[in-house]
Write a protein that holds these residues in place. Sequence first.
Motif, short mmCIF file in Angstrom:
data_model
loop_
_atom_site.label_atom_id
_atom_site.label_comp_id
_atom_site.label_asym_id
_atom_site.label_seq_id
_atom_site.Cartn_x
_atom_site.Cartn_y
_atom_site.Cartn_z
N GLU A 189 -12.26 -27.05 0.47
CA GLU A 189 -12.02 -26.90 1.91
C GLU A 189 -11.80 -25.42 2.24
OE1 GLU A 189 -9.40 -29.87 3.41
OE2 GLU A 189 -8.81 -28.65 5.14
N PRO A 190 -12.42 -24.93 3.31
CA PRO A 190 -12.26 -23.50 3.66
C PRO A 190 -10.79 -23.18 3.91
CG PRO A 190 -13.97 -24.51 5.00
CD PRO A 190 -13.31 -25.61 4.29
N GLU A 191 -10.41 -21.94 3.57
CA GLU A 191 -9.03 -21.56 3.80
C GLU A 191 -8.94 -20.13 4.28
OE1 GLU A 191 -7.24 -22.37 0.00
OE2 GLU A 191 -7.76 -20.39 -0.77
N VAL A 192 -7.80 -19.84 4.87
CA VAL A 192 -7.47 -18.49 5.30
C VAL A 192 -6.67 -17.84 4.16
CG1 VAL A 192 -6.18 -17.13 6.97
CG2 VAL A 192 -7.45 -19.16 7.74
N THR A 193 -7.11 -16.69 3.74
CA THR A 193 -6.49 -16.01 2.60
C THR A 193 -5.72 -14.79 3.07
OG1 THR A 193 -8.35 -16.71 1.22
CG2 THR A 193 -6.93 -14.98 0.34
N GLN A 194 -4.47 -14.68 2.63
CA GLN A 194 -3.64 -13.53 3.00
C GLN A 194 -3.19 -12.78 1.76
OE1 GLN A 194 -1.21 -15.88 6.37
NE2 GLN A 194 -0.73 -13.69 6.29
N THR A 195 -3.23 -11.46 1.87
CA THR A 195 -2.71 -10.61 0.79
C THR A 195 -1.91 -9.45 1.36
OG1 THR A 195 -4.78 -9.34 0.79
CG2 THR A 195 -4.58 -11.13 -0.84
N PRO A 196 -0.88 -8.96 0.66
CA PRO A 196 -0.30 -9.60 -0.52
C PRO A 196 0.56 -10.79 -0.13
CG PRO A 196 1.02 -7.72 0.12
CD PRO A 196 -0.13 -7.78 1.10
N SER A 197 1.03 -11.54 -1.11
CA SER A 197 1.91 -12.67 -0.79
C SER A 197 3.32 -12.17 -0.47
CB SER A 197 1.93 -13.68 -1.93
OG SER A 197 2.35 -13.05 -3.13
N HIS A 198 3.68 -11.05 -1.07
CA HIS A 198 5.01 -10.48 -0.82
C HIS A 198 4.88 -8.97 -0.83
CE1 HIS A 198 9.55 -10.12 -2.09
NE2 HIS A 198 9.36 -9.86 -0.82
N GLN A 199 5.46 -8.32 0.19
CA GLN A 199 5.44 -6.86 0.26
C GLN A 199 6.85 -6.38 0.58
OE1 GLN A 199 2.13 -4.92 1.55
NE2 GLN A 199 3.18 -2.97 1.32
N VAL A 200 7.28 -5.44 -0.21
CA VAL A 200 8.57 -4.79 0.04
C VAL A 200 8.27 -3.35 0.46
CG1 VAL A 200 10.81 -4.13 -0.91
CG2 VAL A 200 9.68 -6.21 -1.73
N THR A 201 8.90 -2.90 1.54
CA THR A 201 8.65 -1.56 2.03
C THR A 201 9.94 -0.94 2.52
OG1 THR A 201 7.22 -0.23 3.47
CG2 THR A 201 8.14 -2.23 4.42
N GLN A 202 9.95 0.38 2.53
CA GLN A 202 11.13 1.08 3.03
C GLN A 202 11.03 1.20 4.55
OE1 GLN A 202 12.41 4.58 1.05
NE2 GLN A 202 13.22 3.23 -0.53
N MET A 203 12.18 1.15 5.18
CA MET A 203 12.26 1.32 6.63
C MET A 203 11.56 2.62 7.03
SD MET A 203 15.78 1.02 8.79
CE MET A 203 16.54 2.33 7.88
N GLY A 204 10.75 2.53 8.09
CA GLY A 204 10.04 3.70 8.56
C GLY A 204 8.64 3.85 8.00
N GLN A 205 8.33 3.10 6.94
CA GLN A 205 7.00 3.18 6.35
C GLN A 205 6.02 2.30 7.11
OE1 GLN A 205 6.10 5.17 3.50
NE2 GLN A 205 8.01 6.04 4.27
N GLU A 206 4.76 2.65 6.96
CA GLU A 206 3.68 1.84 7.54
C GLU A 206 3.25 0.76 6.56
OE1 GLU A 206 0.10 3.72 9.54
OE2 GLU A 206 -0.87 2.91 7.72
N VAL A 207 2.98 -0.44 7.07
CA VAL A 207 2.43 -1.48 6.22
C VAL A 207 1.18 -2.07 6.87
CG1 VAL A 207 4.61 -2.13 5.13
CG2 VAL A 207 3.91 -3.26 7.23
N ILE A 208 0.29 -2.52 6.04
CA ILE A 208 -0.90 -3.23 6.50
C ILE A 208 -0.95 -4.58 5.80
CG2 ILE A 208 -3.41 -3.27 6.62
CD1 ILE A 208 -3.35 -0.21 6.67
N LEU A 209 -0.96 -5.63 6.59
CA LEU A 209 -1.07 -6.97 6.06
C LEU A 209 -2.51 -7.43 6.26
CD1 LEU A 209 2.20 -8.51 7.56
CD2 LEU A 209 1.90 -7.10 5.51
N ARG A 210 -3.06 -8.05 5.23
CA ARG A 210 -4.49 -8.35 5.23
C ARG A 210 -4.75 -9.85 5.24
NH1 ARG A 210 -6.68 -3.39 4.28
NH2 ARG A 210 -5.27 -1.94 3.24
#
Lengths: 113, 115
Positions: free
Chosen positions: A1-22
Motif C-alpha cells: 500500500e502506498p505510504e507517506v515517508t518522513q525523515t528523519p524519525s527523530h531530530q534533536v537540534t539546538q535552540m536557534g538552529q535551522e531544521v528541515i523536515l523531509r
Amino acid sequence: EPEVTQTPSHQVTQMGQEVILRCVPISNHLYFYWYRQILGQKVEFLVSFYNNEISEKSEIFDDQFSVERPDGSNFTLKIRSTKLEDSAMYFCASSLDSLYGYTFGSGTRLTVV
Amino acid sequence: QKEVEQDPGPLSVPEGAIVSLNCTYSNSAFQYFMWYRQYSRKGPELLMYTYSSGNKEDGRFTAQVDKSSKYISLFIRDSQPSDSATYLCAMTPHAGGTSYGKLTFGQGTILTVHP
C-alpha cells in the motif's frame, strides 16, 4: 500500500538552529500538508500546499516556517530559528484531492534543546 | 467553546465489549467527518470517513453523524486487544475541487482493550 515517508524519525537540534523536515508524499497525490502534535495535545494543522503554492496556513505557521516542493517528489518543512516550544511531532500528509486518500506519514519527532 | 471536543479518557474495556467514542463540535460549516486511529509514536491512520448526517458501517466499525446535535460517534463491536490505540475525530468543511482539506482534530481518546 502506498505510504507517506518522513525523515528523519527523530531530530534533536539546538535552540536557534535551522531544521528541515523531509517528506516524500504518495506519488500521484496533489495536495500536501504539515501538521504538528505537541506531546499530550491535539494534532494541529500548520499548512496546506497545492499547485506549488501555499493554499492555507494557520496562525502557528509564522515567518519562521516555510515549505517547499523542490523536485516534484519531496516536500519539506523548514523552521529557520527553532524555539523550545517547536518541540513536537511533525506529520506530513498528502491526498489525491482535498479528502480522498488523505494519508499521514509516521512523523518526525523534533526536540529543541 | 473549543471547535472540536473529545473526551481524552482513558477508556479501558474487556475484550469483546462494544466501545463508543464521541466528539462534539461547534462549527456548523463542518461537512466531512473522519475517525483516525493512532498508535504510539505513529501517524494517524484513517478508519472511517462520512459526509453529513447518517451512519456508515465497515466491518466492526460504525460511524454516526448527527449534524443537528453537532455530535459524531464511532462504535467498535467485538473489541480486540489490537484495537488499543488513541482514536481521533477530525472534520473539515471542504472536500474536492480546489478546496484545501484542512482537518480540525479532537484531543483523541486513549482506548485500552484488555484480554
